[in-house]
Design a protein around this motif. Structure first.
Motif, PDB file in Angstrom:
ATOM      1  N   ALA A  51       0.708  -1.227   0.004  1.00 37.91           N
ATOM      2  CA  ALA A  51      -0.235  -0.056   0.371  1.00 37.91           C
ATOM      3  C   ALA A  51       1.176   1.249  -0.280  1.00 37.91           C
ATOM      4  CB  ALA A  51      -1.060   0.284   1.034  1.00 37.91           C
ATOM      5  N   MET A  53       0.521   5.441   0.951  1.00 37.85           N
ATOM      6  CA  MET A  53      -0.334   6.413   2.372  1.00 37.85           C
ATOM      7  C   MET A  53       0.587   7.774   2.012  1.00 37.85           C
ATOM      8  SD  MET A  53      -0.391   2.908   3.044  1.00 37.85           S
ATOM      9  CE  MET A  53       0.364   3.205   4.625  1.00 37.85           C
ATOM     10  N   MET A  55       2.238  10.666   3.653  1.00 37.50           N
ATOM     11  CA  MET A  55       2.041  10.779   5.127  1.00 37.50           C
ATOM     12  C   MET A  55       2.613  11.990   4.917  1.00 37.50           C
ATOM     13  SD  MET A  55       1.301   8.026   7.365  1.00 37.50           S
ATOM     14  CE  MET A  55       2.947   8.424   8.171  1.00 37.50           C
ATOM     15  N   ALA A  57       4.877  15.002   7.645  1.00 43.63           N
ATOM     16  CA  ALA A  57       5.863  14.650   8.163  1.00 43.63           C
ATOM     17  C   ALA A  57       5.325  14.284  10.155  1.00 43.63           C
ATOM     18  CB  ALA A  57       7.116  16.299   8.657  1.00 43.63           C
ATOM     19  N   CYS A  58       6.299  13.830  10.607  1.00 44.31           N
ATOM     20  CA  CYS A  58       5.646  12.849  11.741  1.00 44.31           C
ATOM     21  C   CYS A  58       6.470  12.065  12.509  1.00 44.31           C
ATOM     22  CB  CYS A  58       4.505  12.355  11.425  1.00 44.31           C
ATOM     23  SG  CYS A  58       4.640  10.794  11.347  1.00 44.31           S
TER      24      CYS A  58
ATOM     25  N   MET B  53       9.386   6.401  14.942  1.00 47.60           N
ATOM     26  CA  MET B  53      10.975   6.829  13.874  1.00 47.60           C
ATOM     27  C   MET B  53      10.032   8.585  13.725  1.00 47.60           C
ATOM     28  SD  MET B  53       9.875   3.477  13.378  1.00 47.60           S
ATOM     29  CE  MET B  53       9.059   2.554  12.519  1.00 47.60           C
ATOM     30  N   HIS B  54      10.830   9.073  13.087  1.00 53.01           N
ATOM     31  CA  HIS B  54      10.637  10.581  12.351  1.00 53.01           C
ATOM     32  C   HIS B  54      10.813  10.070  11.367  1.00 53.01           C
ATOM     33  CE1 HIS B  54      10.255  14.523  11.704  1.00 53.01           C
ATOM     34  NE2 HIS B  54      10.683  14.478  10.237  1.00 53.01           N
ATOM     35  N   MET B  55       8.928  10.193  10.590  1.00 54.89           N
ATOM     36  CA  MET B  55       9.339  10.365   9.088  1.00 54.89           C
ATOM     37  C   MET B  55       8.910  11.882   8.351  1.00 54.89           C
ATOM     38  SD  MET B  55       9.059   7.554   8.287  1.00 54.89           S
ATOM     39  CE  MET B  55       7.956   7.358   6.801  1.00 54.89           C
ATOM     40  N   PRO B  56       9.680  12.441   7.391  1.00 55.37           N
ATOM     41  CA  PRO B  56       9.771  13.155   6.794  1.00 55.37           C
ATOM     42  C   PRO B  56       8.002  13.304   6.035  1.00 55.37           C
ATOM     43  CG  PRO B  56      10.953  12.235   5.676  1.00 55.37           C
ATOM     44  CD  PRO B  56      10.624  11.276   6.584  1.00 55.37           C
ATOM     45  N   ALA B  57       7.328  14.386   5.158  1.00 52.15           N
ATOM     46  CA  ALA B  57       6.223  14.382   4.905  1.00 52.15           C
ATOM     47  C   ALA B  57       6.670  13.571   3.991  1.00 52.15           C
ATOM     48  CB  ALA B  57       5.994  15.728   3.977  1.00 52.15           C
ATOM     49  N   CYS B  58       5.699  12.719   2.957  1.00 50.40           N
ATOM     50  CA  CYS B  58       6.271  11.220   1.661  1.00 50.40           C
ATOM     51  C   CYS B  58       5.297  10.763   1.347  1.00 50.40           C
ATOM     52  CB  CYS B  58       6.968  10.576   2.443  1.00 50.40           C
ATOM     53  SG  CYS B  58       6.968   9.326   3.444  1.00 50.40           S
ATOM     54  N   GLU B  59       5.571   9.693   0.666  1.00 46.44           N
ATOM     55  CA  GLU B  59       4.230   8.363  -0.128  1.00 46.44           C
ATOM     56  C   GLU B  59       5.051   7.184   0.945  1.00 46.44           C
ATOM     57  OE1 GLU B  59       1.860   8.910  -1.623  1.00 46.44           O
ATOM     58  OE2 GLU B  59       1.946  11.436  -2.205  1.00 46.44           O
ATOM     59  N   MET B  60       4.768   7.275   1.718  1.00 45.36           N
ATOM     60  CA  MET B  60       4.860   5.783   2.172  1.00 45.36           C
ATOM     61  C   MET B  60       4.276   4.507   1.972  1.00 45.36           C
ATOM     62  SD  MET B  60       4.904   5.003   6.595  1.00 45.36           S
ATOM     63  CE  MET B  60       3.171   4.020   5.737  1.00 45.36           C
ATOM     64  N   ALA B  61       5.082   3.429   1.307  1.00 44.97           N
ATOM     65  CA  ALA B  61       4.855   2.627   0.632  1.00 44.97           C
ATOM     66  C   ALA B  61       4.662   1.634   2.149  1.00 44.97           C
ATOM     67  CB  ALA B  61       5.647   0.992   0.152  1.00 44.97           C
ATOM     68  N   ILE B 157       8.656  -0.875   5.651  1.00 42.17           N
ATOM     69  CA  ILE B 157       8.231   0.488   5.896  1.00 42.17           C
ATOM     70  C   ILE B 157       9.137   1.176   4.652  1.00 42.17           C
ATOM     71  CG2 ILE B 157       8.052   2.889   7.096  1.00 42.17           C
ATOM     72  CD1 ILE B 157       5.678   0.649   7.602  1.00 42.17           C
ATOM     73  N   ARG B 160       8.646   6.776  -1.220  1.00 38.86           N
ATOM     74  CA  ARG B 160       8.426   6.364  -2.618  1.00 38.86           C
ATOM     75  C   ARG B 160       8.998   7.378  -2.868  1.00 38.86           C
ATOM     76  NH1 ARG B 160       3.976   3.863  -6.010  1.00 38.86           N
ATOM     77  NH2 ARG B 160       2.839   5.714  -5.946  1.00 38.86           N
TER      78      ARG B 160
END
Lengths: 346, 346
Positions: A51, A53, A55, A57-58, B53-61, B157, B160
């Motif tokens: 999938a 999605m 996301m 920044a978080c 985890m810190h994630m940047p704004a993204c399309e996450m798979a 995770i 993209r």
């Protein structure tokens, strides 16, 4: 096989076959006639092996659990609902709102398709109630005698609420220890169904998603030190883990521990300690003592937290003991369980 | 039990016991003496029930797979390495760089701890080579005869790459069909180890992480239409899924299909079609025809893609057939596998 044109799956009398895990047409048929309609959502419907999605920044929380509970169906729930609630709760205990869940199945050849459908529909209902989406999945089938009906893995993703960072190593002397309700209900509900142990009880599993209650707890107390759901190993394991990780001790008040009288009676009958019994819809929160009253009020306002109670305090203790103080002043150490009280409780 | 003070786990002669899944001290011991040192990283070391985890704004798979391969160890790999590679690849096929993986184990009581350690170390090595971190996990134990050694779920995770969005429904008439190497190696490697089928061969599984090769493919051809790793069901299932989802047909050139001669020989001996055999380190890419040459060049530059080949073209076909054209002009339909060729291949 007949995925494109031909017979549909027989959910009344059919059985899971090895071909359902082969990745060919029978697997596709299972996906098309069961998983897609049950879990229906845009992300799953793309039919890719993953999938994707968007996301923001978080701080993202990720948690995984395999569910091997036996029996598959029990008073108050089943392995499907539990697989959703359990992962929702593990994500929520980090202070995150769960959003997406993956679901992977290991089926035993010969499992009635009727049972599988019941489990999948139960997952779908639990996910819908919780407001999370099952966005990707997998199905494998093992030969008869190499599995046990169905095992489920769920892995959950959530976004942590800003400024919130509870963690097991943050308990401090003076903090309050709060539990959101009665202890041991799930363990007794499962035990009552086991072959050779079965006994009469009206106890049902507390199996439920706690993320909304967590959100209101955090709104009241953003600086909650630690949260955890006391599943396998019960309250005893959870508090000992927190004490160990934080390098503190705890003293609980025996009379403050909330129990369902039927759970207490069953535990007495069976010689079991409800503090070692699994819960599937309860949380433990360690909060600064001056926030305890407000937190209790917030929990009591939630139907799942009506019997929330302040059960003890964090203390300095180089031995990291969790102790229980009886009504007449005597104390005993609440240790981790030495062996396995009850296998496959979740 | 002896987690805090006492005997350490005996990885030479010890066996997995039900208590290792009980959530108490034995579970903690397994985590502390095996999983934490093997997978060591900051996120796992927090010892919470989830990773944050810190994630940047993204399309996450996000992708999940259960691994039930039998036997657990085979030429070229084992269930542990495969559980990492398989999920890395599923994430990568969306055009994402895999970052984080969860690992959940269903162990059968009686599994030698020696085998478990070997599998876990193999996972750790595969994850390190792939540059992904195993950040959260779970362990359950089922009674002897209710599992089969070890089953593993991994969920991955990834982020993209911007502007990239391959998907199974994007194949268009005229596109090129490319495969990154020889077909059927994994299937034959597993089959050679099966009781009652065993035969002599030097074929080893192609089990490998493909995300770096995917990155260079995407750099060359950001508008790749679809990518997929042809695992269970083999090339036949993968191409039929893409054809079905995209509403197109395909025509493959028989002489262009890359095979290891030993795999071809084994398949002939056993009466199996290598196009239905699983691969664990190959990808199929559908790309615009005018990009095909550059894509092949990019693949050939990667050690895992040395035998990449342009094997056919996407065509208009309302029946969505995948057809193979022989050297003398005749064609046959490459259908999905009717039944199960080989259970528990992955």
């Amino acid at each position: 096989m007949t995925a494109r044109r031909g017979r549909r799956l027989d959910f009344e009398h059919g059985l899971v076959e090895l071909t359902h895990g082969g990745g060919g047409r029978a697997t596709t048929q299972l996906i098309e006639e069961l998983f897609l309609p049950a879990f229906h959502n845009d992300l799953l419907a793309t039919r890719n092996d993953q999938a994707v999605m968007h996301m923001p920044a978080c701080e993202m929380a990720m948690s995984t659990d395999c569910f091997v509970v036996s029996p598959l169906f029990f008073p108050g729930g089943d392995i499907g609902a539990m697989a959703v609630h359990g992962t929702v709760n593990d994500v929520a205990m980090s202070g995150a709102m769960p959003l997406y869940i993956s679901a992977a199945f290991i089926l035993e050849e010969g499992l009635p398709l009727h049972d599988l459908r019941r489990i999948v529909l139960s997952m779908a209902e639990a996910a819908q109630d919780a407001g999370v989406r099952i966005v990707t999945g997998d199905t494998k089938v093992v030969e008869r005698g190499k599995g046990d009906g169905v095992f489920i893995n769920t892995t959950g993703i959530g976004i942590r609420m800003p400024g919130v960072a509870p963690s097991v190593e943050k308990a401090q002397p003076g903090d309050a220890v709060i539990v959101s309700g009665t202890l041991g209900d799930h363990g007794i509900a499962i035990l009552s169904q086991r072959e050779g142990i079965g006994f009469e009880t009206d106890v049902i599993s507390d199996c439920a998603s706690l993320h909304r209650m967590v959100a209101s707890l955090i709104e009241t107390c953003p600086h909650v030190r630690a949260m955890r759901d006391p599943t396998r190993g019960g309250l005893a394991a959870t508090l000992n883990e927190i004490a160990e990780a934080s390098g503190v001790g705890m003293i609980l008040n025996e009379s403050a521990l909330p129990f369902d009288p039927q759970v207490e009676a069953a535990c007495e009958l069976l010689g079991l300690d409800p503090l070692h019994m699994a819960n599937e819809g309860k949380l433990v929160a360690i909060v600064p003592f001056d926030a305890a009253e407000d937190v209790l009020e917030a929990l009591h306002a939630d139907p799942l937290g009506r019997r929330a109670a302040l059960i003890g305090r964090v203390v300095e203790d180089p031995r990291h003991f969790v102790q229980i103080q009886g009504d007449f002043g005597g104390t005993r150490v609440l240790d981790w369980l030495a062996g396995e009280q009850l296998p496959r409780i979740c």
